[in-house]
Write a protein that holds these residues in place. Structure first.
Motif, PDB file in Angstrom:
ATOM      1  N   ASP A 109       0.860  -1.154   0.000  1.00 31.31           N
ATOM      2  CA  ASP A 109       0.000   0.000   0.000  1.00 31.31           C
ATOM      3  C   ASP A 109       0.904   1.212   0.000  1.00 31.31           C
ATOM      4  O   ASP A 109       2.124   1.084   0.056  1.00 31.31           O
ATOM      5  CB  ASP A 109      -0.873  -0.001   1.259  1.00 31.31           C
ATOM      6  CG  ASP A 109      -1.925  -1.077   1.188  1.00 31.31           C
ATOM      7  OD1 ASP A 109      -2.856  -0.927   0.418  1.00 31.31           O
ATOM      8  OD2 ASP A 109      -1.764  -2.088   1.901  1.00 31.31           O
ATOM      9  N   PHE A 110       0.323   2.341  -0.019  1.00 34.50           N
ATOM     10  CA  PHE A 110       1.134   3.541  -0.028  1.00 34.50           C
ATOM     11  C   PHE A 110       1.210   4.128   1.372  1.00 34.50           C
ATOM     12  O   PHE A 110       0.250   4.657   1.898  1.00 34.50           O
ATOM     13  CB  PHE A 110       0.525   4.545  -1.000  1.00 34.50           C
ATOM     14  CG  PHE A 110       1.252   5.850  -1.012  1.00 34.50           C
ATOM     15  CD1 PHE A 110       0.564   7.038  -0.828  1.00 34.50           C
ATOM     16  CD2 PHE A 110       2.625   5.881  -1.213  1.00 34.50           C
ATOM     17  CE1 PHE A 110       1.245   8.249  -0.843  1.00 34.50           C
ATOM     18  CE2 PHE A 110       3.304   7.093  -1.219  1.00 34.50           C
ATOM     19  CZ  PHE A 110       2.611   8.285  -1.038  1.00 34.50           C
ATOM     20  N   CYS A 117      -1.420   6.888   5.697  1.00 37.82           N
ATOM     21  CA  CYS A 117      -1.649   5.777   4.791  1.00 37.82           C
ATOM     22  C   CYS A 117      -2.183   6.291   3.451  1.00 37.82           C
ATOM     23  O   CYS A 117      -2.500   7.474   3.310  1.00 37.82           O
ATOM     24  CB  CYS A 117      -2.628   4.785   5.398  1.00 37.82           C
ATOM     25  SG  CYS A 117      -4.323   5.381   5.504  1.00 37.82           S
ATOM     26  N   GLY A 118      -2.268   5.391   2.496  1.00 39.83           N
ATOM     27  CA  GLY A 118      -2.678   5.775   1.163  1.00 39.83           C
ATOM     28  C   GLY A 118      -3.997   6.523   1.118  1.00 39.83           C
ATOM     29  O   GLY A 118      -4.137   7.536   0.445  1.00 39.83           O
ATOM     30  N   GLU A 119      -4.954   6.035   1.869  1.00 40.78           N
ATOM     31  CA  GLU A 119      -6.284   6.639   1.837  1.00 40.78           C
ATOM     32  C   GLU A 119      -6.316   8.040   2.426  1.00 40.78           C
ATOM     33  O   GLU A 119      -7.234   8.799   2.178  1.00 40.78           O
ATOM     34  CB  GLU A 119      -7.272   5.759   2.606  1.00 40.78           C
ATOM     35  CG  GLU A 119      -7.507   4.418   1.934  1.00 40.78           C
ATOM     36  CD  GLU A 119      -8.460   3.562   2.752  1.00 40.78           C
ATOM     37  OE1 GLU A 119      -9.219   4.129   3.561  1.00 40.78           O
ATOM     38  OE2 GLU A 119      -8.436   2.330   2.580  1.00 40.78           O
ATOM     39  N   ALA A 152      -3.760  10.126   2.144  1.00 44.81           N
ATOM     40  CA  ALA A 152      -2.627  10.822   1.528  1.00 44.81           C
ATOM     41  C   ALA A 152      -2.661  12.273   1.935  1.00 44.81           C
ATOM     42  O   ALA A 152      -3.579  13.004   1.626  1.00 44.81           O
ATOM     43  CB  ALA A 152      -2.695  10.701   0.006  1.00 44.81           C
TER      44      ALA A 152
END
Lengths: 150, 150
Positions: free
Chosen positions: A126-127, B141-143, B145
């Motif tokens: 994931d990022f 986290c990605g969500e 960003a």
DNA sequence: CTCCGTGCAAAGATTTTGCAGGAAC
DNA sequence: GTTCCTGCAAAATCTTTGCACGGAG
């Protein structure tokens, strides 16, 4: 777990908890099954004691908070669960395999971070934008020479 | 990333505290000086809020617990201190340089573990028998960003 | 049958909060 | 003179403990 005793029936889910408990001399009760069940399924995540209480209670309404705390502690001692301290809350993790955690400062979610190889971890699934890394080792210091592995 | 490799120059004179506080728009009061002073000297260690309270109180007896908690939180927000969560206790650390911790299961003491180079730590200064390693990353986290400024 | 595990509730431990007075700026 | 900080104490959280009953082995 490669080596499994297969001299008897290999019934899957509910039985495994019972086996694990008995293996460590712990009694098997509906409460413990319900508590352990709170960690099953994809969305198990990293519940707090209270979240475990709520989940398990939906399945066993008479369950008391005290029992949840006692049981979680026993599960931890027995090696069935591990604890992650986040601020002043303790989160329980049913994944006892070697792994680490990433916590989002915004949504507060706790993600598993898996090791790849000896001292590397993978953050690419994931990022993740890492702002801080906290490493806590524990064991025995020189003055307290360890008993277990001398 | 960390460039201050020199010494224990991080903690300093009473005047520096004032400067640090003012720098962040925080008022300078006797209480805050006493609280900060609890981290000075060689044996500063990693006190809990209550330990800070005790130390600071010996120097400023009217100090109240609430003020200690409030102040510690502000110091953390201001970047003057960091927190280490050990079980349900929060320990405060005046060493804001990049480093990690080793906790002895027997004596419960918390030692600093210093990084040497990019991703290595040194365990050889003292004799540590590591039984468990806990890594907690945090950030976004990605969500979620999220640019650091917003 | 014998113990361990449970429920209940109270106690503990740690941290936060509300409010009025006082100090810092 | 404002505004923020502080003391006090109560409240909020989270967790542990004591005791008698009931179920697991």
């Amino acid at each position: 777990m490669p080596n499994r005793r297969s001299d008897e029936q290999v019934i899957a889910e509910p039985n495994t908890v019972a086996a694990l408990l008995r293996e460590r001399g712990l009694r098997v009760t509906p409460q413990r099954r319900a508590i352990f069940a709170a960690f099953e399924g994809g969305r198990a995540g990293h519940p707090s004691a209270d979240e475990v209480y709520r989940r398990a209670r939906s399945q066993l309404p008479e369950l008391s908070r005290g029992t949840v705390y006692n049981t979680l502690n026993e599960f931890v001692s027995a090696g069935l669960l591990t604890v992650v301290s986040i601020g002043r809350v303790q989160l329980y993790d049913a994944n006892t395999a070697d792994h680490h955690h990433f916590r989002c400062r915004s949504c507060n979610r706790l993600y598993d971070v898996h090791p790849i190889g000896a001292n590397k971890i993978s953050l690419t699934d994931d990022f993740f934008m890492v702002e801080q890394t906290t490493v806590l080792l524990d064991g025995f210091c020189g003055e307290c020479a360890s008993p277990s592995a001398a």
